[in-house]
Each structure stands twice: as structure tokens, then as C-alpha cells.
Design a protein around this motif. Structure first.
Motif, short mmCIF file in Angstrom:
data_model
loop_
_atom_site.label_atom_id
_atom_site.label_comp_id
_atom_site.label_asym_id
_atom_site.label_seq_id
_atom_site.Cartn_x
_atom_site.Cartn_y
_atom_site.Cartn_z
N THR A 1 5.41 -5.02 -4.39
CA THR A 1 5.15 -3.73 -5.02
C THR A 1 4.96 -2.64 -3.98
O THR A 1 5.52 -1.55 -4.10
N LEU A 2 4.19 -2.93 -2.94
CA LEU A 2 3.98 -1.95 -1.88
C LEU A 2 5.28 -1.63 -1.15
O LEU A 2 5.56 -0.46 -0.83
N LEU A 3 6.11 -2.63 -0.90
CA LEU A 3 7.39 -2.39 -0.24
C LEU A 3 8.29 -1.50 -1.09
O LEU A 3 9.01 -0.66 -0.57
N SER A 4 8.26 -1.67 -2.41
CA SER A 4 9.08 -0.81 -3.27
C SER A 4 8.60 0.63 -3.20
O SER A 4 9.41 1.57 -3.26
N LEU A 5 7.31 0.84 -3.05
CA LEU A 5 6.77 2.20 -2.96
C LEU A 5 7.13 2.85 -1.63
O LEU A 5 7.07 4.08 -1.51
N ALA A 6 7.50 2.05 -0.63
CA ALA A 6 7.84 2.58 0.69
C ALA A 6 9.32 2.90 0.84
O ALA A 6 9.73 3.45 1.86
N VAL A 7 10.16 2.54 -0.16
CA VAL A 7 11.58 2.86 -0.10
C VAL A 7 11.74 4.37 -0.18
O VAL A 7 11.08 5.05 -0.95
N GLU A 8 12.66 4.91 0.62
CA GLU A 8 12.82 6.37 0.70
C GLU A 8 13.29 6.96 -0.62
O GLU A 8 14.17 6.40 -1.27
N PRO A 9 12.72 8.15 -0.98
CA PRO A 9 11.54 8.77 -0.37
C PRO A 9 10.28 8.02 -0.78
O PRO A 9 10.15 7.63 -1.93
N PRO A 10 9.38 7.78 0.16
CA PRO A 10 8.23 6.94 -0.12
C PRO A 10 7.22 7.61 -1.03
O PRO A 10 7.18 8.83 -1.17
N CYS A 11 6.42 6.79 -1.64
CA CYS A 11 5.32 7.28 -2.46
C CYS A 11 4.29 7.97 -1.56
O CYS A 11 4.09 7.57 -0.41
N PRO A 12 3.64 9.04 -2.03
CA PRO A 12 2.57 9.65 -1.22
C PRO A 12 1.54 8.62 -0.80
O PRO A 12 1.18 7.73 -1.58
N ALA A 13 1.07 8.73 0.42
CA ALA A 13 0.19 7.72 0.99
C ALA A 13 -1.05 7.48 0.13
O ALA A 13 -1.48 6.34 -0.05
N ASP A 14 -1.63 8.54 -0.42
CA ASP A 14 -2.87 8.34 -1.17
C ASP A 14 -2.65 7.55 -2.46
O ASP A 14 -3.57 6.88 -2.94
N GLU A 15 -1.44 7.58 -3.01
CA GLU A 15 -1.16 6.82 -4.23
C GLU A 15 -0.95 5.34 -3.94
O GLU A 15 -0.95 4.51 -4.85
N CYS A 16 -0.76 4.99 -2.67
CA CYS A 16 -0.59 3.59 -2.29
C CYS A 16 -1.92 2.90 -1.97
O CYS A 16 -1.94 1.69 -1.75
N VAL A 17 -3.00 3.67 -1.96
CA VAL A 17 -4.29 3.14 -1.51
C VAL A 17 -4.71 1.88 -2.26
O VAL A 17 -5.12 0.89 -1.63
N PRO A 18 -4.65 1.84 -3.61
CA PRO A 18 -5.15 0.62 -4.29
C PRO A 18 -4.44 -0.66 -3.87
O PRO A 18 -5.09 -1.68 -3.64
N VAL A 19 -3.12 -0.63 -3.77
CA VAL A 19 -2.40 -1.86 -3.42
C VAL A 19 -2.57 -2.18 -1.94
O VAL A 19 -2.66 -3.35 -1.55
N VAL A 20 -2.67 -1.16 -1.09
CA VAL A 20 -2.94 -1.40 0.33
C VAL A 20 -4.31 -2.05 0.50
O VAL A 20 -4.46 -3.05 1.22
N GLU A 21 -5.30 -1.52 -0.18
CA GLU A 21 -6.64 -2.08 -0.08
C GLU A 21 -6.69 -3.50 -0.63
O GLU A 21 -7.42 -4.36 -0.12
N ARG A 22 -5.89 -3.76 -1.66
CA ARG A 22 -5.82 -5.11 -2.23
C ARG A 22 -5.34 -6.11 -1.18
O ARG A 22 -5.95 -7.16 -0.97
N GLY B 1 -7.64 1.88 9.39
CA GLY B 1 -8.00 1.02 10.51
C GLY B 1 -8.23 -0.41 10.09
O GLY B 1 -7.90 -1.35 10.84
N SER B 2 -8.77 -0.63 8.91
CA SER B 2 -8.99 -2.00 8.44
C SER B 2 -7.67 -2.73 8.24
O SER B 2 -7.61 -3.96 8.33
N GLY B 3 -6.62 -1.98 7.94
CA GLY B 3 -5.29 -2.58 7.80
C GLY B 3 -4.76 -3.06 9.13
O GLY B 3 -4.10 -4.11 9.22
N ARG B 4 -5.03 -2.33 10.18
CA ARG B 4 -4.62 -2.77 11.52
C ARG B 4 -5.36 -4.05 11.90
O ARG B 4 -4.79 -4.96 12.50
#
Length: 418
Positions: free
Chosen positions: A150-171, A228-231
Motif C-alpha cells: 500500500t505504501l509503495l503504491s502511494l509513492a508511485v509518481e506523482p506521490p501522495c503528500p508525505a503527511d497523508e502517508c503517516v499512518p501506514v509509515v508509522e504502522r 527518524g524512527s523509520g531510519r
């Protein structure tokens, strides 16, 4: 064998791509709508890529219309990328929007609007879906059917705004909060004859494993959505993967499908075990090729020289050990597809050539391209049984149309590639 250097082969490839789309229309024109009402992204992705190369609108237009007809009655949404889910629907629409002017009967603004609307829908759904945090199955974390895809699909150009990806990134970050990656231990499939090997273990691979999670977090970093927690999560994954590696009987640094509880680790953090024999299961989905690329991408984001060195060593060891009769032996469509076969290896080592300048990578990529071209008739004939992007005919042809070209490569993001 790059297509710009082989006009005859290029024409045969275009004809085969058109034939795959014709076969798709023939076999699925009157078939029931897929469960959930969303078609696999493969036919529309292939039609879009063909539109950028060829002047044969009939096959593209008919396939695009059928794809739309088979995707217009959505049932309960699932978010999978390669299982008829909403993330795959987004991938197809985003890829087609870039080629809309060449897709017969399509309207560029309409397709772009649809893609943007579906991107918003995927992001919204990802913020509320009840993925499990412990003892779940593959759909609770992976690239093929879960939040990594799901996150990879949101990164396909043009990508989803970064703040809208927060829930799945945090997951995904939350699943990697311990050095042993314990939250990624699979709690399902105990008695499953196919998936039972993964019960109680952490899958190492790209398709159903921790490597796919890592590539999704890398994509988040590339669109400015990784905290930073993602790194820190990427660093844990990288260390865990190199500790799990071993050298097989062919001298190749590789990985088992699932991790061990107590891998032997040398002082430099690199696994040192050596086992007899070797596995032919080396592909995008699992084994050295996909995991080596994962380590390369983690190293790129973190600037980690150790990870980069292991990535290069592992990829180079696969090139040295590669045997087409061994690694590409098997049935169709398995050994020609992206997931387990030549198409995935071709794309991976094209990426290693382009981005790592790895000696031998281009030659291996071209070998895989020639392997596919020599089997175009089988690829086309397989459309009736598997027309999907990840394992079937549309994916194999999409990979060939992308190989060696600098056109639309955005769809590769869904595979964790560039």
C-alpha cells in the motif's frame, strides 16, 4: 540485448505485447468480474507502456476498456497491491494517466483525476484498516497484499503528500521496534501446505517478508515521509538481514526463506555459516537477488558502508554463481514472471547496473531479456491462465518493454525498484 540495438526483436516484442492484450480481451471479455470488483493492474499497465512505444491503438484501447469494465463494480475494498486490491488499482490508474493521450478513447484529465481520487482513497483507508501488530499473516505487513505494498503504491509518481502517508509509515515502523523483528513473526498458516514454512518465523523476502517492508520504508524516505524512527527501523532490518545471511555450496551469499532464531554472527555483523547444497529459489521475491537490492537501497538511505558492502558482495556472488539451467529451471509461467522468474531478475540486475554500476549486472540482465524473448510464444499463450502483473504474461511483457528504456519507469516503484 537492449531493444534500441535490436529492431527486429523490438518489433517482435511489440507484436507479442499486443497479442497478450488481444488474448486478455478474448479470455476475459465475458468472464465474471473479479471478487471485490477490481481487476489486476497488469493489463492496464501493459497497455500504458505499449502506448509509449507503439502505434497500434486497437489492442491497447480494447484492453483498457475491458480493464475499466472489470473494475467498475467495487465490492468491499481490500488494500492489496497484487491481489485485486485498491493499491493495485491505484498503480494501474497512475501508470495509465501518464500515457492517456495515446490510449484510444481515453481522456488524460479524467484518468489523472481518477488516479488522484484513488490515491486519496487508499491513503484514507490505510489510516483506519485494522492490521494486526502481532502474530498476524502476510496481509498484515507485506508487499503483495499488505501495508508495505500500500505504501509503495502511494509513492508511485506523482506521490501522495508525505503527511497523508503517516499512518501506514508509522504502522510499518511499529512492526520493526525490536532487534529480533519479533512483531513480524507470522502467527498463521500452521497447517497450510504452502505457507506453513512461515509459521512462527520472520520471512526474509521481498514479496512476503521483511525486505518488502524495508523497500516500502525506503520509498517513504524518497518522498520525504520517513521520520527518524523509520531510519532506526531500516537499520534494524539491515542488521538482521546481514546476520541471517550465509554462504551456500555454490559460494553465493544468500538467505533462507525464513530467518533463524540464533544466526551465527561474526565480529563485523555478517553471518558466517556455510551450508552444503544450494537453492534454485533465487528471485525478486526471495533469495539473494531481491534481498541484495534491499540492502543496497537501505544503505543508500542510511549512508551505511557496511550494508552497501554486503549488498554488493551478495549481488556479485549471485552473478558469479548464476546458472540459467539451474536458477531458471521450472514450469511456466513461474520462471518467466516477475515474482519468481527471469523478468524479475532482469529488472533487478538492470537496477544494479544503472544505480550501482555493478560489474556483470548488465550482462545478466540482458541474458534474462534474451531468455524471455526466446519464449515470447509461451508468454503470450499463458495469458489465459495468468494475465497478472506479478506472476503472469502482462508483467513479463511490461518488464521487457521497460528494460533498457528511459520512458515511463514509475510503475517499478511498486516493486521496490527504480
Amino acid at each position: 540485448m537492449y531493444l534500441d540495438d535490436a529492431v527486429v526483436t523490438g518489433r517482435a516484442l511489440v507484436r507479442s505485447a499486443c497479442s497478450v492484450l488481444d488474448e486478455y480481451v478474448l479470455h476475459y471479455g465475458a468472464a465474471p468480474v473479479p471478487d471485490g470488483g477490481l481487476e489486476d493492474p497488469g493489463p492496464l499497465v501493459l497497455a500504458a507502456l505499449l502506448a509509449g512505444i507503439s502505434g497500434v491503438p486497437a489492442a491497447r484501447g480494447a484492453a483498457a476498456r475491458l480493464w475499466a469494465n472489470r473494475s467498475r463494480y467495487p465490492g468491499p475494498y481490500v488494500l492489496g497491491l497484487f491481489d485485486g486490491g485498491l493499491a493495485g488499482h491505484l498503480l494501474a490508474l497512475a501508470t495509465a494517466a501518464d500515457a492517456a493521450g495515446s490510449l484510444r478513447g481515453s481522456r488524460p484529465l479524467t484518468l489523472r483525476r481518477l488516479a488522484d481520487r484513488n490515491r486519496d482513497r487508499v491513503a484514507a483507508a490505510a489510516s483506519i484498516v485494522p492490521w494486526r501488530r502481532d502474530h498476524g499473516g502476510w496481509p498484515d505487513y507485506d508487499l503483495i497484499s499488505g501495508p508495505a505494498g500500500t505504501l509503495l503504491s502511494l509513492a508511485v509518481e506523482p506521490p501522495c503528500p508525505a503527511d497523508e502517508c503517516v499512518p501506514v509509515v508509522e504502522r510499518l515502523i511499529a512492526l520493526c521496534d525490536a532487534d529480533d523483528l519479533g512483531r513480524l513473526r507470522v502467527g498463521e498458516y500452521r497447517d497450510d501446505p504452502v505457507r506453513g514454512f512461515n509459521y512462527g518465523r520472520v520471512n526474509t523476502g521481498v514479496g512476503n517478508g521483511v525486505s518488502g517492508v524495508a523497500l516500502a520504508l525506503v520509498a517513504a524516505a524518497d518522498i520525504g515521509a520517513l521520520p527518524g524512527s523509520g531510519r532506526a527501523a531500516l537499520r534494524r532490518i539491515g542488521r538482521w538481514l546481514i546476520a541471517q545471511s550465509f554462504v551456500d555450496g555454490r559460494g553465493m551469499r544468500t538467505w533462507a526463506p525464513v530467518g533463524r532464531d540464533d544466526p551465527p554472527v561474526a565480529a563485523d555483523g555478517v553471518g558466517t555459516a556455510r551450508i552444503r547444497g544450494a537453492s534454485c529459489r533465487q528471485a525478486w521475491c526471495h533469495g539473494t537477488p531481491g534481498i541484495a537490492w534491499t540492502l543496497w537501497e537501505i544503505a543508500r538511505v542510511l549512508g551505511d558502508a557496511t550494508l552497501r558492502g554486503v549488498a554488493v558482495e551478495a549481488a556479485a556472488s549471485f552473478i558469479a554463481a548464476f546458472d540459467g539451467d539451474f536458477h531458471l529451471a521450472g514450469h511456466y509461467p513461474d520462471k518467466v514472471g516477475i515474482c519468481h522468474g527471469a523478468a524479475g531478475l532482469m529488472l533487478l540486475f538492470d537496477a544494479f547496473h544503472r544505480h550501482a554500476d555493478l560489474p556483470g549486472a548488465r550482462a545478466l540482465s540482458e541474458f534474462c531479456a534474451a531468455f524471455l524473448v526466446a519464449r515470447l510464444d509461451r508468454v503470450v499463450a499463458g495469458t489465459g491462465t495468468d494475465h497478472t502483473l506479478l506472476t503472469g504474461s502482462t508483467g513479463a511483457l511490461a518488464a521487457l518493454l521497460t528494460h533498457g528504456h528511459d520512458g515511463n519507469r514509475s510503475w517499478l516503484r511498486a516493486l521496490g525498484l527504480r
